[in-house]
Motif scaffolding. Structure first.
Motif, PDB file in Angstrom:
ATOM      1  N   CYS A   1      -7.780   4.917  -1.890  1.00 17.96           N
ATOM      2  CA  CYS A   1      -7.924   3.775  -2.778  1.00 17.96           C
ATOM      3  C   CYS A   1      -6.542   3.177  -2.994  1.00 17.96           C
ATOM      4  N   LEU A   2      -6.502   2.017  -3.573  1.00 16.29           N
ATOM      5  CA  LEU A   2      -5.214   1.379  -3.822  1.00 16.29           C
ATOM      6  C   LEU A   2      -4.904   1.398  -5.309  1.00 16.29           C
TER       7      LEU A   2
ATOM      8  N   TYR B   1      -1.998  -0.267  -8.072  1.00 18.53           N
ATOM      9  CA  TYR B   1      -1.127  -1.441  -8.097  1.00 18.53           C
ATOM     10  C   TYR B   1      -0.021  -1.226  -9.101  1.00 18.53           C
TER      11      TYR B   1
ATOM     12  N   ALA C   1       0.669  -3.138  -3.918  1.00 20.11           N
ATOM     13  CA  ALA C   1      -0.436  -2.230  -3.608  1.00 20.11           C
ATOM     14  C   ALA C   1       0.128  -0.966  -2.990  1.00 20.11           C
TER      15      ALA C   1
ATOM     16  N   ILE D   1      -1.016   2.889  -1.547  1.00 18.94           N
ATOM     17  CA  ILE D   1      -2.201   3.654  -1.146  1.00 18.94           C
ATOM     18  C   ILE D   1      -2.223   5.024  -1.812  1.00 18.94           C
TER      19      ILE D   1
ATOM     20  N   VAL E   1      -5.948  -1.302   4.068  1.00 21.97           N
ATOM     21  CA  VAL E   1      -5.098  -1.611   2.906  1.00 21.97           C
ATOM     22  C   VAL E   1      -5.011  -3.129   2.726  1.00 21.97           C
TER      23      VAL E   1
ATOM     24  N   THR F   1      -8.378  -4.613   1.634  1.00 18.51           N
ATOM     25  CA  THR F   1      -8.715  -4.257   0.256  1.00 18.51           C
ATOM     26  C   THR F   1      -7.848  -5.035  -0.733  1.00 18.51           C
ATOM     27  N   ALA F   2      -6.562  -5.135  -0.432  1.00 16.38           N
ATOM     28  CA  ALA F   2      -5.652  -5.858  -1.328  1.00 16.38           C
ATOM     29  C   ALA F   2      -6.015  -7.345  -1.373  1.00 16.38           C
TER      30      ALA F   2
ATOM     31  N   VAL G   1       1.914  -6.016  -0.047  1.00 19.39           N
ATOM     32  CA  VAL G   1       1.339  -4.976   0.807  1.00 19.39           C
ATOM     33  C   VAL G   1       2.436  -4.448   1.725  1.00 19.39           C
TER      34      VAL G   1
END
Ligand code: C2E
Ligand code: CA
Ligand code: CA
Length: 449
Positions: free
Chosen positions: A206-207, A209, A225, A227, A259, A262-263, A282
């Motif tokens: 999941c990310l 932040y 972001a 990981i 990544v 998702t971001a 990212v």
């Protein structure tokens, strides 16, 4: 006549069952049989022996570029050369592609095995003549001694193989003796590598932040972001431990793509909530960046997510962009033309000169945490951050200071006109939902008053 027929048949049968068709070398079964005998023998006589795993360097590349028939001939030529170097009492077997195992049934001391390894490495210095091609190749060797490094043939071969992989990692064209630290590392690594392969489908990533504070406006300008991997048995595994493995194995490509997607999707959600100017950073690893498809992948992802590319910040480390300068400049330019924002991560740890920074189309420099750590107490670090900030400003670049943990660090960096800070003082990396307060309220304001 009947018996000679039978003898011949038996020979043919043995040849098929116990020898490798391509090289005529004994096959693995025969090898293991001889190794088992050698293990028994040294145990009785209190002597020692050695198992070597020898793997051709870049064999796959030879196969891919010159074709399998040439690859096969190379294997044959290598077998012949190995036999020349070794004694008759030694056994060589090919285990796969360009991989061989060698049994030295008796070695008086470790050096004897090392000497054989050196002789083998030297034997590869002369080219292999195959058709009209003069092929140069080297090999990497791992050595396991018995009984010390293992009491069964399986373990010995496995340990020599692990040592061979260390030879590869440490530059190829060399040998490596097995040690218990190799055993531990390669085992852990293997476990990680295997679970990393499955982590994507099992949705274990999941990310988080980490918000960034703009010192000029007192607003949360964006977030990086980062990981996170939650392994079902091993728990949380830090990115510093698995990103290098992902890089080495190539798994960084699917992971990195996930990544970015998702971001970008998250950024779209924030857009829809009205936070259009909030930026998402990212990280791109070196291998990802130098991959031919990167620009298309980034372009596709931006388009599919429907975000404004200028709110996507791509972080590249200094060492990534200092490698292959021409190719790098071109890739950066293409990303820039697409509208993306580009940051140099971990700045100050590499060798970038001012001149290069000028030629690269970048927007932001992130001062490495190692300078920020002692910026309050160390005059040198203070001078460095000051120099980086003024240099960046003269090139019209923004500066982010990373890893800011104290109020004193913030104040000092602010007095040096640093633009943005990121660090535990402002916030640790947090799950998506915990970013909302930073978007909604004026948390950031209190840090600049
Ligand atoms: P990085 O890009 O330099 O990320 C900053 C790291 O510093 C993060 O560690 C962050 O949690 C940590 N950090 C931030 N503020 C502070 C602070 O005030 N004090 C301290 N002690 N640490 C702070 P993290 O998340 O463990 O990530 C480590 C590295 O792993 C990253 O360094 C980056 O190189 C890599 N990484 C993380 N996520 C990704 C990713 O999605 N893709 C790629 N390619 N690499 C990633
Ligand atoms: Ca980063
Ligand atoms: Ca960094």
């Amino acid at each position: 006549a009947d018996t000679t027929e039978r003898t011949k048949e038996k020979e043919r049968f043995n040849q098929l069952v116990y020898y490798d068709a391509l090289t005529n070398l004994p096959n693995r079964e025969l090898f293991v049989d001889r190794l088992d005998q050698a293990i028994q023998h040294v145990r009785r006589k209190k002597e020692s022996g050695a198992v070597l795993v020898l793997d051709l360097d870049h064999f796959k590349r030879i196969n891919d570029t010159l074709g399998h028939p040439i690859g096969d001939q190379l294997i044959k030529a290598v077998s012949v050369r190995l036999l020349k170097v070794l004694f008759d009492s030694d056994t060589v077997t090919r285990i796969s592609g360009g991989s061989f195992i060698i049994l030295l049934p008796r070695v008086a001391k470790t050096e004897d095995a090392e000497n054989v390894a050196n002789k083998l490495l030297t034997a590869f210095k002369a080219p292999f003549l195959i058709n009209e091609h003069e092929l140069f190749t080297s090999c990497s060797i791992g050595i396991a001694l018995f009984p010390g490094d293992g009491e069964t043939s399986d373990i010995l071969i496995k340990n020599a193989d692990a040592a061979m992989h260390i030879s590869k990692e440490r530059g190829k064209d060399r040998f490596q003796l097995f040690s218990s630290s190799i055993a531990n590392n390669s085992f852990e690594r293997l476990v990680l590598e295997n679970s990393l392969r499955r982590a994507m489908e099992r949705k274990e990533f999941c990310l988080y932040y980490q918000p960034q504070l703009d010192l000029r406006t007192g607003k949360t300008i964006g977030a990086e972001a980062l990981i996170r991997w939650r392994h079902p048995d091993l728990g949380f595994i830090p990115p510093m431990e698995f990103i290098p493995i992902a890089e080495e194995t190539g798994l960084i490509h699917p992971i990195g793509e996930w990544v970015l997607q998702t971001a970008c999707k998250q950024k779209k959600i924030w857009d829809e909530q009205g936070f259009n100017s909030f930026r998402v950073s990212v990280n791109l690893s070196a291998r990802q960046f130098h991959y031919a498809n990167l620009v298309d992948m980034v372009g596709d992802t931006i388009r599919k997510s429907g975000i404004d590319p200028k709110c996507l910040d791509l972080e590249l480390t200094e060492s990534t962009i200092m490698d292959r300068l021409e190719e790098t400049t071109l890739t950066l330019r293409r990303l820039k033309n697409m509208g993306a924002h580009i940051s140099i991560d971990d700045f100050g740890t590499g060798y970038s000169s001012l001149m290069y920074l000028k030629t690269f189309p970048i927007d932001t420099i992130k001062i490495d945490k190692s300078f920020v750590d002692h910026v309050v107490t160390d005059a040198d670090d203070q001078a460095i951050t000051h120099a980086i900030i003024s240099m960046a400003h003269s090139l019209k670049l923004d500066v982010v200071a990373e890893g800011v943990e104290t109020r004193e660090q913030l104040d000092l960096l602010r007095s040096q006109n640093c633009d943005i800070i990121q660090g535990y003082l402002f916030s640790k990396p947090v799950p998506t939902d915990n970013i909302t307060p930073f978007l909604l309220s004026d948390i950031a304001k209190k840090f600049i008053s």
